[in-house]
Design a protein around this motif. Structure first.
Motif, PDB file in Angstrom:
ATOM      1  N   LEU A  42      -0.965  -3.343 -14.112  1.00  0.00           N
ATOM      2  CA  LEU A  42       0.479  -3.388 -14.282  1.00  0.00           C
ATOM      3  C   LEU A  42       0.814  -4.359 -15.401  1.00  0.00           C
ATOM      4  O   LEU A  42       0.483  -5.541 -15.336  1.00  0.00           O
TER       5      LEU A  42
ATOM      6  N   ASP B  99       2.688   0.993 -15.459  1.00  0.00           N
ATOM      7  CA  ASP B  99       1.334   1.305 -15.010  1.00  0.00           C
ATOM      8  C   ASP B  99       0.551   1.752 -16.235  1.00  0.00           C
ATOM      9  O   ASP B  99       0.837   2.808 -16.814  1.00  0.00           O
TER      10      ASP B  99
ATOM     11  N   ASP C 160      -2.364   2.902 -16.677  1.00  0.00           N
ATOM     12  CA  ASP C 160      -3.175   4.117 -16.576  1.00  0.00           C
ATOM     13  C   ASP C 160      -2.352   5.369 -16.882  1.00  0.00           C
ATOM     14  O   ASP C 160      -2.778   6.241 -17.646  1.00  0.00           O
TER      15      ASP C 160
ATOM     16  N   LYS D 209       5.804   4.683  -5.609  1.00  0.00           N
ATOM     17  CA  LYS D 209       4.667   4.728  -6.540  1.00  0.00           C
ATOM     18  C   LYS D 209       5.171   4.702  -7.977  1.00  0.00           C
ATOM     19  O   LYS D 209       6.169   5.332  -8.320  1.00  0.00           O
TER      20      LYS D 209
ATOM     21  N   ASN E 108      -0.327   4.811 -10.681  1.00  0.00           N
ATOM     22  CA  ASN E 108      -1.329   4.377  -9.702  1.00  0.00           C
ATOM     23  C   ASN E 108      -0.943   3.099  -8.970  1.00  0.00           C
ATOM     24  O   ASN E 108      -1.709   2.605  -8.137  1.00  0.00           O
ATOM     25  N   GLN E 109       0.222   2.562  -9.288  1.00  0.00           N
ATOM     26  CA  GLN E 109       0.681   1.325  -8.664  1.00  0.00           C
ATOM     27  C   GLN E 109       1.586   1.641  -7.482  1.00  0.00           C
ATOM     28  O   GLN E 109       2.526   2.430  -7.596  1.00  0.00           O
TER      29      GLN E 109
ATOM     30  N   SER F 250       3.819  -5.522  -4.791  1.00  0.00           N
ATOM     31  CA  SER F 250       2.583  -4.821  -5.135  1.00  0.00           C
ATOM     32  C   SER F 250       1.394  -5.675  -4.736  1.00  0.00           C
ATOM     33  O   SER F 250       1.137  -6.718  -5.351  1.00  0.00           O
TER      34      SER F 250
ATOM     35  N   SER G 242      -1.359  -5.549  -7.618  1.00  0.00           N
ATOM     36  CA  SER G 242      -1.077  -6.376  -8.793  1.00  0.00           C
ATOM     37  C   SER G 242      -0.653  -7.797  -8.436  1.00  0.00           C
ATOM     38  O   SER G 242      -0.344  -8.588  -9.329  1.00  0.00           O
TER      39      SER G 242
END
Length: 255
Positions: free
Chosen positions: A2, A20, A22, A99, A102-103, A122, A125
């Motif tokens: 993150l 995120d 990713d 969401k 992916n977080q 989170s 993170s």
């Protein structure tokens, strides 16, 4: 991972842009004004996908509709307060997950400052976006909720892992520190924190994020059970809630 960008706006607000890395999905947390968000998005070539609101106050939702119109983002907020969150699309409550790629963020109900206040946590993170419930060395004023509600909300946040980074919505640390020192002057960690804060502010640098561990050691509103604080305000035998209520009243009147 993150990525978190901190945007100072208005007199003392912070908007957080989080991505995120990713998926590239991006959210703005409590956008008070739109232009500053758009500027940072443009600088980083990011697209805004979501807004996460913690509560309905204008300096937290002021840019909702403009950003939604310009970007097509979805707005996330409290189901209990949906009538006061402009443009809300996704309504959540305590224990729900939201969401961002992916977080995952856990929603925690934290009434007190307002009745419908929520925060986003989170675990992956180690980050907490807490709006106006928790401040570094302080907590939010009780505009709608009761002292008992706020105390229970803070108890929930105190239980998070000590390494959790605390991203508050305002730069209040220096002012909060002056009050904290008035009730907890014998706390060496508090004095060290206040010195660090003064140096940061002299350089016009933010004092945030804090951590849950640092707040447990220095924030009087987390420390209603502390013997020294209780003695200093003449409440050695009262309940933690009573001590918290008195500290909040004292802070409201502190100059």
């Amino acid at each position: 991972m993150l990525e978190i960008l901190q945007i100072p706006v208005l007199q003392d607000n912070y908007i957080y842009l989080i991505q995120d890395t990713d998926s590239g999905l991006t959210a703005a947390i409590d956008p008070a004004v739109a232009d500053a968000v758009i500027d940072v998005l443009t600088e980083n070539s990011w697209q805004l996908d979501y807004i996460f609101n913690t509560h309905h106050h204008g300096d937290h939702v002021g840019a909702n509709l403009q950003l939604k119109q310009q970007t097509g983002c979805k707005i996330v907020g409290s189901a209990a307060d949906q009538a006061r969150i402009p443009g809300i699309d996704i309504m959540l409550g305590d224990g729900d997950l939201v969401k961002l790629g992916n977080q995952s963020f856990q929603v925690i109900d934290t009434p007190g400052h307002t009745l419908g206040h929520i925060v986003y946590y989170s675990a992956d993170s180690q980050a907490l976006f807490c709006g106006d419930t928790l401040f570094s060395l302080g907590c939010g004023r009780l505009f709608e909720g009761s002292a008992e509600q706020m105390w229970l909300s803070l108890e929930a946040l105190k239980a998070l892992p000590a390494e959790t980074r605390v991203y508050c919505a305002h730069e209040y640390t220096a002012a909060n520190g002056r009050f904290a020192l008035s009730v907890d002057a014998d706390n060496p960690q508090l004095r060290q924190r206040i010195d660090q804060v003064a140096k940061l502010r002299q350089q016009n640098r933010p004092t945030l994020p804090s951590t849950i561990g640092l707040e447990l050691a220095t924030n009087p509103f987390f420390r209603a059970d502390n013997v020294s604080i209780r003695s200093n305000i003449g409440m050695t035998e009262q309940s933690d809630l009573a001590v918290f209520r008195q500290l909040r009243l004292m802070k409201d009147q502190f100059r």
